[in-house]
Design an enzyme around this catalytic site. Structure first.
Site, short mmCIF file in Angstrom:
data_model
loop_
_atom_site.label_atom_id
_atom_site.label_comp_id
_atom_site.label_asym_id
_atom_site.label_seq_id
_atom_site.Cartn_x
_atom_site.Cartn_y
_atom_site.Cartn_z
N THR A 132 -21.42 -5.51 8.64
CA THR A 132 -20.21 -3.76 9.84
C THR A 132 -21.03 -2.74 8.96
OG1 THR A 132 -19.04 -4.12 7.01
CG2 THR A 132 -18.33 -5.45 9.36
N ASP B 184 -10.80 -5.09 7.07
CA ASP B 184 -10.53 -6.38 6.84
C ASP B 184 -10.09 -6.72 8.34
OD1 ASP B 184 -10.38 -6.30 4.22
OD2 ASP B 184 -8.24 -5.44 4.50
N ASP C 275 0.70 -1.49 0.38
CA ASP C 275 -0.12 -0.04 -0.16
C ASP C 275 1.12 1.03 -0.50
OD1 ASP C 275 -2.25 -1.72 -0.03
OD2 ASP C 275 -3.05 -0.61 2.22
N SER D 67 -8.32 0.82 15.06
CA SER D 67 -7.47 0.33 14.08
C SER D 67 -8.06 2.01 13.04
CB SER D 67 -8.03 -0.87 13.58
OG SER D 67 -8.41 -0.39 11.99
N ALA E 151 -4.18 -10.33 3.51
CA ALA E 151 -3.00 -10.07 4.16
C ALA E 151 -3.12 -9.18 5.39
CB ALA E 151 -1.65 -9.41 3.64
N ASN E 152 -3.61 -8.66 5.32
CA ASN E 152 -4.75 -7.69 6.16
C ASN E 152 -5.42 -8.56 7.29
OD1 ASN E 152 -3.55 -4.98 5.10
ND2 ASN E 152 -5.46 -4.41 4.63
#
Length: 310
Positions: free
Chosen positions: A216, A249, A11, A279, A40-41
């Site tokens: 969410t 994520d 990123d 986060s 990956a996150n």
């Protein structure tokens, strides 16, 4: 153990005063280079919560591969099932972040298109409690892996994001579908679920397809609708927002980790909701993900309680 089959990106994120309009050049702030990609996150978030994690996917044999994997290696995510493809670029994402913490992202998939279900063995699936999937790698490969996982009694979760044109949803081998509001409506429309409010459509989708639907809702929390019409809902958290990149994520990874260790759905939802909120308080996707101790401290300090909605 949690197995994540998904994308790996590098990123490149720049804060800007506002998103550029067509033809406009905007001068931004400091460039942040961080590991990314939904797979990956999510693997990184699950590992930070304390799960044993294996990530399967693909990167290129290029200059972007090592920095894309650096956070995962430091965190202890297992990378034995990750393919390294010669002559192909590692996936990358270009991100602008406005003054309100909202992001706009353009992804160059690169090696993610070469992610292969065969990288995960049946023995791996037999040792895992949860397989977590997304839509940034070829869905046919994810579908094949989901079928094999179910045969090994491994719980399958699909974060149906990003929903791309032409994707044909198949939920027969999925135990939990994780979506935000936009993804819920896209998925419900494609499956012929009647229009309605998000909570109503989540319930209808769960009943019609025999899977749990985890919706969410950002600062408004989250809800989990089950096929038997029961719903667990969690309040959101009013925290300062710096960067929303990767919050979804973080939620998915922590939820998968909590379920894999045996937490009930209310406990898993509560932990994931808190981790995602935390986060958003720093820049970056993986760089901003909290350790489990931070999540538990936040919850002990007086966070939300589960609500059962009839």
């Amino acid at each position: 153990m949690v197995i994540v089959f998904g994308s790996v990106n590098l990123d490149l994120s720049v804060p800007v005063p506002h998103a550029p309009r067509a033809g406009e050049t905007v001068l931004g702030g400091a460039l942040l280079v961080d590991g990314g990609g939904k797979g990956a996150n999510q693997a990184h978030a699950a590992r930070r919560y304390g799960a044993r994690v294996m990530l399967a996917g693909a990167v290129g044999e290029d200059a972007l591969g090592a920095p894309a994997l650096a956070n995962l290696e430091r965190a202890g995510v297992g990378l034995d099932a990750l393919r390294r493809i010669a002559g192909t670029a590692t996936g990358s994402a270009l991100i602008t972040l406005d003054a309100h913490g909202e992001n706009r992202i353009v992804v160059a998939p690169g090696a993610n298109a070469a992610a292969c279900a065969d990288s995960v063995t049946d023995d791996d699936l037999a040792r895992a409690r949860v397989l977590l999937l997304q839509l940034e790698v070829p869905f046919e490969q994810s579908r094949r892996l989901a079928r094999r996982a179910r045969a090994q009694d491994c719980r399958v979760m699909l974060n149906a994001a990003p929903v791309l044109p032409g994707w044909r949803p198949e939920l027969a081998d999925i135990d939990v579908v994780i979506v935000n509001r936009i993804e819920l409506h896209q998925l419900a429309d494609s499956l012929g679920v009647a229009p309605g409010a998000p909570a109503t459509r989540a319930r209808a989708l769960a009943r019609a397809h025999g899977c749990e639907v985890l919706l969410t809702l950002g600062a408004h929390g989250a809800m989990l609708a089950a096929p038997d019409a029961s719903v667990c809902s969690m309040n959101g958290h009013a925290l300062p927002v710096v960067d929303t990149t990767g919050a979804g994520d973080t939620f998915a990874g922590v939820f998968a980790a909590a379920v894999a260790e045996g937490q009930n759905r209310a406990g898993a939802l509560r932990a994931a909701n808190a981790a995602a909120a935390l986060s958003c308080g720093a820049r970056g996707a993986q760089a901003a993900q909290p350790q489990r101790a931070a999540v538990e401290h936040f919850l002990r300090a007086g966070a939300d309680q589960p609500k059962e909605i009839p």
